[in-house]
Design a protein around this motif. Structure first.
Motif, PDB file in Angstrom:
ATOM      1  N   PRO A  44      27.941 -24.371  -3.693  1.00 48.89           N
ATOM      2  CA  PRO A  44      27.655 -23.386  -2.653  1.00 48.89           C
ATOM      3  C   PRO A  44      28.496 -23.488  -1.389  1.00 48.89           C
ATOM      4  O   PRO A  44      28.547 -22.530  -0.609  1.00 48.89           O
ATOM      5  CB  PRO A  44      26.177 -23.651  -2.328  1.00 48.89           C
ATOM      6  CG  PRO A  44      25.961 -25.080  -2.697  1.00 48.89           C
ATOM      7  CD  PRO A  44      26.839 -25.329  -3.882  1.00 48.89           C
ATOM      8  N   GLU A  45      29.176 -24.591  -1.172  1.00 46.73           N
ATOM      9  CA  GLU A  45      29.835 -24.798   0.121  1.00 46.73           C
ATOM     10  C   GLU A  45      30.853 -23.702   0.445  1.00 46.73           C
ATOM     11  O   GLU A  45      30.805 -23.094   1.521  1.00 46.73           O
ATOM     12  CB  GLU A  45      30.522 -26.166   0.164  1.00 46.73           C
ATOM     13  CG  GLU A  45      31.175 -26.447   1.512  1.00 46.73           C
ATOM     14  CD  GLU A  45      31.800 -27.840   1.572  1.00 46.73           C
ATOM     15  OE1 GLU A  45      32.444 -28.144   2.603  1.00 46.73           O
ATOM     16  OE2 GLU A  45      31.651 -28.602   0.606  1.00 46.73           O
ATOM     17  N   THR A  46      31.778 -23.432  -0.455  1.00 43.15           N
ATOM     18  CA  THR A  46      32.819 -22.440  -0.178  1.00 43.15           C
ATOM     19  C   THR A  46      32.273 -21.019  -0.112  1.00 43.15           C
ATOM     20  O   THR A  46      32.544 -20.305   0.860  1.00 43.15           O
ATOM     21  CB  THR A  46      33.951 -22.532  -1.215  1.00 43.15           C
ATOM     22  OG1 THR A  46      34.587 -23.807  -1.099  1.00 43.15           O
ATOM     23  CG2 THR A  46      34.980 -21.435  -0.987  1.00 43.15           C
ATOM     24  N   PRO A  47      31.499 -20.551  -1.109  1.00 40.98           N
ATOM     25  CA  PRO A  47      30.982 -19.185  -0.994  1.00 40.98           C
ATOM     26  C   PRO A  47      30.101 -18.987   0.223  1.00 40.98           C
ATOM     27  O   PRO A  47      30.127 -17.930   0.862  1.00 40.98           O
ATOM     28  CB  PRO A  47      30.200 -18.982  -2.297  1.00 40.98           C
ATOM     29  CG  PRO A  47      30.011 -20.316  -2.884  1.00 40.98           C
ATOM     30  CD  PRO A  47      31.138 -21.151  -2.415  1.00 40.98           C
ATOM     31  N   LEU A  48      29.321 -19.983   0.582  1.00 44.10           N
ATOM     32  CA  LEU A  48      28.460 -19.868   1.762  1.00 44.10           C
ATOM     33  C   LEU A  48      29.303 -19.743   3.030  1.00 44.10           C
ATOM     34  O   LEU A  48      28.997 -18.928   3.914  1.00 44.10           O
ATOM     35  CB  LEU A  48      27.557 -21.099   1.846  1.00 44.10           C
ATOM     36  CG  LEU A  48      26.307 -20.972   2.718  1.00 44.10           C
ATOM     37  CD1 LEU A  48      25.366 -19.927   2.143  1.00 44.10           C
ATOM     38  CD2 LEU A  48      25.604 -22.327   2.815  1.00 44.10           C
ATOM     39  N   LYS A  49      30.367 -20.519   3.116  1.00 38.50           N
ATOM     40  CA  LYS A  49      31.250 -20.466   4.278  1.00 38.50           C
ATOM     41  C   LYS A  49      31.920 -19.106   4.398  1.00 38.50           C
ATOM     42  O   LYS A  49      32.003 -18.537   5.496  1.00 38.50           O
ATOM     43  CB  LYS A  49      32.310 -21.571   4.164  1.00 38.50           C
ATOM     44  CG  LYS A  49      33.274 -21.618   5.335  1.00 38.50           C
ATOM     45  CD  LYS A  49      34.287 -22.750   5.165  1.00 38.50           C
ATOM     46  CE  LYS A  49      35.264 -22.784   6.328  1.00 38.50           C
ATOM     47  NZ  LYS A  49      36.261 -23.889   6.159  1.00 38.50           N
ATOM     48  N   VAL A  50      32.389 -18.564   3.276  1.00 37.71           N
ATOM     49  CA  VAL A  50      33.067 -17.266   3.309  1.00 37.71           C
ATOM     50  C   VAL A  50      32.094 -16.149   3.670  1.00 37.71           C
ATOM     51  O   VAL A  50      32.382 -15.296   4.511  1.00 37.71           O
ATOM     52  CB  VAL A  50      33.742 -16.973   1.950  1.00 37.71           C
ATOM     53  CG1 VAL A  50      34.323 -15.568   1.948  1.00 37.71           C
ATOM     54  CG2 VAL A  50      34.843 -17.989   1.670  1.00 37.71           C
ATOM     55  N   MET A  51      30.921 -16.136   3.044  1.00 39.96           N
ATOM     56  CA  MET A  51      29.949 -15.084   3.337  1.00 39.96           C
ATOM     57  C   MET A  51      29.445 -15.154   4.771  1.00 39.96           C
ATOM     58  O   MET A  51      29.210 -14.129   5.412  1.00 39.96           O
ATOM     59  CB  MET A  51      28.783 -15.160   2.350  1.00 39.96           C
ATOM     60  CG  MET A  51      29.157 -14.733   0.944  1.00 39.96           C
ATOM     61  SD  MET A  51      27.740 -14.534  -0.180  1.00 39.96           S
ATOM     62  CE  MET A  51      27.236 -16.242  -0.393  1.00 39.96           C
ATOM     63  N   GLN A  52      29.288 -16.365   5.296  1.00 38.90           N
ATOM     64  CA  GLN A  52      28.872 -16.520   6.689  1.00 38.90           C
ATOM     65  C   GLN A  52      29.892 -15.905   7.643  1.00 38.90           C
ATOM     66  O   GLN A  52      29.547 -15.212   8.600  1.00 38.90           O
ATOM     67  CB  GLN A  52      28.673 -18.008   7.011  1.00 38.90           C
ATOM     68  CG  GLN A  52      28.636 -18.369   8.485  1.00 38.90           C
ATOM     69  CD  GLN A  52      27.442 -17.807   9.239  1.00 38.90           C
ATOM     70  OE1 GLN A  52      26.517 -17.253   8.647  1.00 38.90           O
ATOM     71  NE2 GLN A  52      27.456 -17.942  10.545  1.00 38.90           N
ATOM     72  N   ALA A  53      31.182 -16.155   7.380  1.00 37.25           N
ATOM     73  CA  ALA A  53      32.229 -15.620   8.247  1.00 37.25           C
ATOM     74  C   ALA A  53      32.391 -14.118   8.079  1.00 37.25           C
ATOM     75  O   ALA A  53      32.637 -13.396   9.050  1.00 37.25           O
ATOM     76  CB  ALA A  53      33.550 -16.325   7.957  1.00 37.25           C
ATOM     77  N   CYS A  54      32.240 -13.635   6.842  1.00 36.56           N
ATOM     78  CA  CYS A  54      32.503 -12.231   6.542  1.00 36.56           C
ATOM     79  C   CYS A  54      31.371 -11.310   6.977  1.00 36.56           C
ATOM     80  O   CYS A  54      31.601 -10.137   7.304  1.00 36.56           O
ATOM     81  CB  CYS A  54      32.751 -12.080   5.048  1.00 36.56           C
ATOM     82  SG  CYS A  54      33.322 -10.439   4.562  1.00 36.56           S
TER      83      CYS A  54
END
Length: 250
Positions: A138-148
């Motif tokens: 979850p680390e990468t998808p969570l980071k991207v969705m949070q920023a996007c």
């Protein structure tokens, strides 16, 4: 300081405020527009933002507006509001599936016809593929969705080019997406004398997209954005549960 939209139409300026941060990074819209002095001219390329245009078109059709960059239409897409409930959800779903046919998407194939929301949060959490990778790492998808996603926060401090805002970050716990307790994050509000909005003021609530503060928000806009975000997260969590294979694969 010059802010985006000082000499342009309100809807066009609003589109540019939120479209500029991902375009600057090369994620959305046509190449080369990241070098525009204020980002306001991005509205002239709005049709090339293939992620946003189907929603803007659906909202304009619903409101009976000939201009998909009408201020109410653009605000509804980025921030939410009552117009979202009036959109023909099955028709929008058909439009989205046609627009993104052949592309890798997330939960677009599984989402029910009445679950579509003509809001940026839906595109981030449902159309983009990141939700599919949450269970794996979850680390990468969570980071991207949070920023996007468009998020909101209260300004705590402002310096020359950045502001510290306190907002609720995206979280993934017990197999579900949600919003964590508020914490501080640092976002840019100005670069080389140019900004997307006026200088933030401590105590003010602002929106943010990727690494930029985009606009000051009214209480009604915060409520609309909160509602749209939570509605989409509830949908995503339900679809993820429904689409999981049964135990043992049977």
């Amino acid at each position: 300081m010059a802010a985006v939209g000082h000499h342009t139409r309100p809807g066009h300026a609003l589109f540019a405020r939120y479209a500029f941060p991902p375009n600057e990074l090369g994620y959305c819209g046509p190449p080369g527009t990241d070098a525009l002095p204020s980002g306001a001219d991005l509205a002239g390329y709005a049709r090339e933002f293939d992620g946003a245009w189907p929603y803007l078109s659906a909202l304009a059709d619903t409101a009976g507006r000939p201009d998909a960059l009408d201020e109410q239409i653009v605000r509804s897409y980025w921030l939410g509001g009552p117009l979202l409930a009036e959109v023909d959800a099955p028709a929008l779903l058909a439009r989205l599936r046609a627009a993104f046919s052949g592309q890798v998407t997330g939960l677009l194939a599984e989402v029910p016809p009445d679950g579509v929301l003509a809001n940026h949060s839906f595109h981030v959490f449902v159309v983009y593929p990141w939700a599919r990778f949450l269970d794996r790492d979850p680390e990468t998808p969570l980071k991207v969705m949070q920023a996007c996603r468009i998020r909101w926060g209260v300004v705590d401090a402002v310096d020359d080019d950045h502001a510290v805002i306190v907002s609720r970050p995206l979280t993934f716990r017990s197999g579900a997406l949600g919003l964590a307790e508020p914490r501080a994050e640092r976002v840019r509000w100005r670069r080389d004398g140019l900004s997307l909005a006026e200088r933030p003021i401590p105590g003010q609530t602002v929106s943010a997209h990727w690494d930029w503060a985009c606009d000051a928000l009214t209480d009604a806009e915060v409520t609309a954005l909160d509602t749209a975000t939570r509605t989409t997260l509830t949908l995503v969590n339900a679809v993820r549960v429904a689409s999981r294979p049964p135990p043992g694969g049977l």
